[in-house]
Design a protein around this motif. Structure first.
Motif, PDB file in Angstrom:
ATOM      1  N   THR A 190       0.838  -1.206   0.000  1.00 54.01           N
ATOM      2  CA  THR A 190       0.000   0.000   0.000  1.00 54.01           C
ATOM      3  C   THR A 190       0.868   1.250   0.000  1.00 54.01           C
ATOM      4  O   THR A 190       0.564   2.233  -0.697  1.00 54.01           O
ATOM      5  N   GLY A 191       1.958   1.229   0.757  1.00 53.10           N
ATOM      6  CA  GLY A 191       2.865   2.370   0.755  1.00 53.10           C
ATOM      7  C   GLY A 191       3.443   2.631  -0.620  1.00 53.10           C
ATOM      8  O   GLY A 191       3.543   3.786  -1.055  1.00 53.10           O
ATOM      9  N   LEU A 192       3.797   1.560  -1.350  1.00 52.41           N
ATOM     10  CA  LEU A 192       4.316   1.729  -2.710  1.00 52.41           C
ATOM     11  C   LEU A 192       3.255   2.287  -3.644  1.00 52.41           C
ATOM     12  O   LEU A 192       3.542   3.151  -4.477  1.00 52.41           O
ATOM     13  N   TYR A 193       2.039   1.790  -3.536  1.00 53.21           N
ATOM     14  CA  TYR A 193       0.973   2.313  -4.382  1.00 53.21           C
ATOM     15  C   TYR A 193       0.719   3.797  -4.091  1.00 53.21           C
ATOM     16  O   TYR A 193       0.485   4.591  -5.006  1.00 53.21           O
ATOM     17  N   ALA A 194       0.751   4.180  -2.817  1.00 48.70           N
ATOM     18  CA  ALA A 194       0.517   5.584  -2.472  1.00 48.70           C
ATOM     19  C   ALA A 194       1.634   6.465  -3.021  1.00 48.70           C
ATOM     20  O   ALA A 194       1.362   7.527  -3.619  1.00 48.70           O
ATOM     21  N   ALA A 195       2.892   6.045  -2.834  1.00 47.39           N
ATOM     22  CA  ALA A 195       4.010   6.830  -3.367  1.00 47.39           C
ATOM     23  C   ALA A 195       3.978   6.847  -4.885  1.00 47.39           C
ATOM     24  O   ALA A 195       4.263   7.878  -5.512  1.00 47.39           O
ATOM     25  N   GLY A 196       3.633   5.713  -5.512  1.00 48.94           N
ATOM     26  CA  GLY A 196       3.530   5.674  -6.963  1.00 48.94           C
ATOM     27  C   GLY A 196       2.434   6.582  -7.481  1.00 48.94           C
ATOM     28  O   GLY A 196       2.580   7.227  -8.531  1.00 48.94           O
ATOM     29  N   ALA A 197       1.315   6.649  -6.747  1.00 49.59           N
ATOM     30  CA  ALA A 197       0.233   7.546  -7.144  1.00 49.59           C
ATOM     31  C   ALA A 197       0.698   8.995  -7.130  1.00 49.59           C
ATOM     32  O   ALA A 197       0.345   9.792  -8.013  1.00 49.59           O
ATOM     33  N   LEU A 198       1.500   9.344  -6.134  1.00 52.20           N
ATOM     34  CA  LEU A 198       2.025  10.710  -6.067  1.00 52.20           C
ATOM     35  C   LEU A 198       2.998  10.978  -7.207  1.00 52.20           C
ATOM     36  O   LEU A 198       2.953  12.045  -7.837  1.00 52.20           O
TER      37      LEU A 198
END
Length: 572
Positions: A117-125
């Protein structure tokens, strides 16, 4: 073969992600000089810090520069002291701030949910257009976004995962650093409002924090300590100088540029709904997920999950805060973007598999690719007026053919990504196409547009015309002119009326007419300079630039207010 342990696999994924982020955001560093509107100003201030040794009170030419606190300029100057090249130093703060912001979002998502989830959030940014665009520019906004996100990070770790008093104090200290970067860093403390509400209503997910009165108060001390790093020495030194110039600096930076700019904005006027457009378009492609994330956020809020309430409520508060004054710029709400990406992260793995999102992503990449290809072909084959005018203003050879071929390459990359990904991998096609677009822009457009965008080209012509031993003065100049000059140049103020600058320049020139030249914006020449005897340097930054020696001055003529154009000296 044994399966990779989950922890090691998560670390490898994170390392690969941050390596990719570094390549994407750092591409082009060293290939261009500062471009208007703000970059040359901040870099000029930093350059004068290094040359003069005066780091506490920034200067723009001979005048004190009080529009912004000096944090960004300090970091640019420090980068120069380390690397010795302004082309590297001026972009380093934004690059490091962007990478730091990505890490904070990743780590917070990892702690609140899972590493994936942390990777998806950073990737979204990282995929958001505004975030990448601003991170590749030398403006204050990426830096203040980092400090505000760091403050959010510390407070949320305390409120949701604590008690963690050290994280809380560091968060308050980061908010203070945000204050001395752009003033609005204190907005991070608005997280207290949804936290108090959630605690009052007994929401799920809050940490049990009992008592700790002095520890809570220490957060205020941490905030003030960060602000005092700059404010204390600045006020003490200004008082020691005791001059009207330094008193005006203090008055302007503490009141006019903060409360005055907010309550009585003097530029960038937009309606109250302005930020809705920014949230929809500047935050693409993350905004494509809104139809999926909105109902899921609503479900989590109904379940009284404080992990979603606190960041979402804070985002709303930030947008409302900046919607009140008349003056609005898209970058003002950029600090809210990391928290929006954070609360989008838990749902992105599911949403990427949804047909509607894949179709919307594919449609967007095809639309963008077709637009770039169409514009490039039209400019190359049709020679429209806009293309010719652009090439002339930018001094591009061959009618700007290299620029139009770049547009074709961008469009082809986007369309190729769409053809490879197709509907099944529409989201991946969009992200790959955007990555190719950013890399082409950084590696192709930077060196192509730099001579005219940075004033490097026009200042090289100035050096060639006047020779290596001449002295140079500037009238009605812009920061990029003084920054890119090949020698120390004399100025007579930046905000001073043009006719007064010109009169002072003529008096300076009369002292040594055989070796002194004046560089001047065409709009400020006035009747006292014979253009037939002056030298036209060229067009750059949407302005005409001239040089003249003493023989071009009309005898007995005194520059008057008619030479002023009324232009805002800070406008670009």
């Amino acid at each position: 073969m044994n399966a990779i342990p989950p922890v090691r696999g998560a670390r490898r994924e994170a390392a690969l992600f941050f390596l990719f982020a570094f390549v994407l955001l750092a591409a082009g560093i060293g290939l261009r000089d500062p471009w208007p509107s703000d970059e040359p100003r901040f870099t000029l201030v930093a350059k004068q810090m290094v040359e003069s040794g005066e780091w506490l009170f920034p200067h723009r030419g001979i005048e004190l520069y009080s529009d912004k606190p000096p944090t960004l300029m300090w970091l640019e100057a420090l980068g120069y002291e380390i690397f010795g090249h302004w082309r590297i130093a001026f972009l380093l703060p934004s690059l490091l701030a962007a990478l730091g912001t990505l890490w904070l979002v990743y780590d917070l998502g990892r702690r609140l949910w899972t590493p994936r989830t942390g990777l998806y959030a950073a990737g979204a940014l990282l995929c958001v257009v505004q975030f990448v665009y601003q991170s590749k520019r030398a403006q204050i906004d990426p830096l203040v976004t980092f400090f505000i996100t760091a403050a959010n990070y510390g407070l949320l770790r305390h409120f949701l995962l604590g008690p963690d008093w050290r994280a809380y104090w560091l968060g308050c200290f980061a908010a203070g650093l945000g204050v001395i970067t752009k003033g609005v860093g204190v907005l991070a403390l608005a997280l207290f409002l949804p936290y108090f509400f959630a605690r009052w209503r007994g929401w799920n997910g809050l940490a049990r924090i009992e008592g700790g009165g002095w520890r809570w108060a220490a957060g205020a001390l941490a905030l003030l300590a960060a602000i005092a790093l700059w404010l204390g020495p600045m006020l003490w030194t200004a008082q020691a100088h005791g001059t009207a110039e330094y008193r005006a600096y203090v008055q302007d930076i503490l009141f006019h540029q903060t409360a005055g700019r907010y309550t009585d904005s003097w530029d960038h006027h937009h309606p109250a709904t302005y930020y809705l457009v920014v949230i929809l378009f500047s935050w693409l492609p993350l905004s494509l997920t809104y139809p999926g994330t909105f109902p899921r956020w609503r479900e989590r809020l109904r379940a009284r999950d404080a992990r979603f309430l606190l960041p979402l409520a804070w985002v709303v508060l930030v947008v409302l805060f900046f919607s009140i004054p008349k003056g609005k710029r898209d970058v003002y709400i950029m600090p809210a973007l990391p928290m929006l990406a954070l609360v989008s992260g838990p749902f992105l793995a599911e949403l990427i598999g949804r047909r509607w999102l894949r179709a919307a992503s594919l449609a967007l990449v095809v639309l963008l690719g077709s637009g770039f290809v169409g514009a490039g072909l039209w400019a190359l084959a049709g020679h429209p007026a806009f293309a010719q005018r652009f090439a002339e203003q930018r001094g591009l050879e061959g009618g700007g053919a290299a620029m139009w071929w770049m547009l074709l390459a961008m469009g082809a990359a986007l369309l190729a990504a769409a053809a490879i990904g197709r509907l099944r991998r529409g989201v991946q096609a969009l992200l790959a196409g955007l990555a190719a677009l950013w890399l082409l822009w950084s590696l192709w457009a930077y060196p192509l547009l730099n001579p005219s965008s940075s004033a490097a080209g026009v200042m090289r012509k100035v050096a060639a015309i006047i020779g290596p031993h001449a002295e140079l003065a500037m009238v009605a100049w812009k920061e990029q002119n003084l920054l890119m000059a090949d020698r120390p140049a004399v100025d007579f103020g930046f905000g001073r009326p043009w006719h007064e600058q010109l009169a002072a320049a003529l008096a300076w020139q009369r002292q040594a007419p055989e070796r002194r030249w004046v560089f001047v914006q065409g709009a400020a020449l006035g009747p006292c300079v014979d253009r037939g005897k002056a030298v036209y340097v060229g067009h750059a930054n949407r302005r005409e630039w001239w040089l003249f020696r003493a023989e071009a001055v009309v005898p007995g003529c005194v520059p008057g207010p008619a030479a002023d154009s009324g232009e805002n000296p800070n406008a670009e």
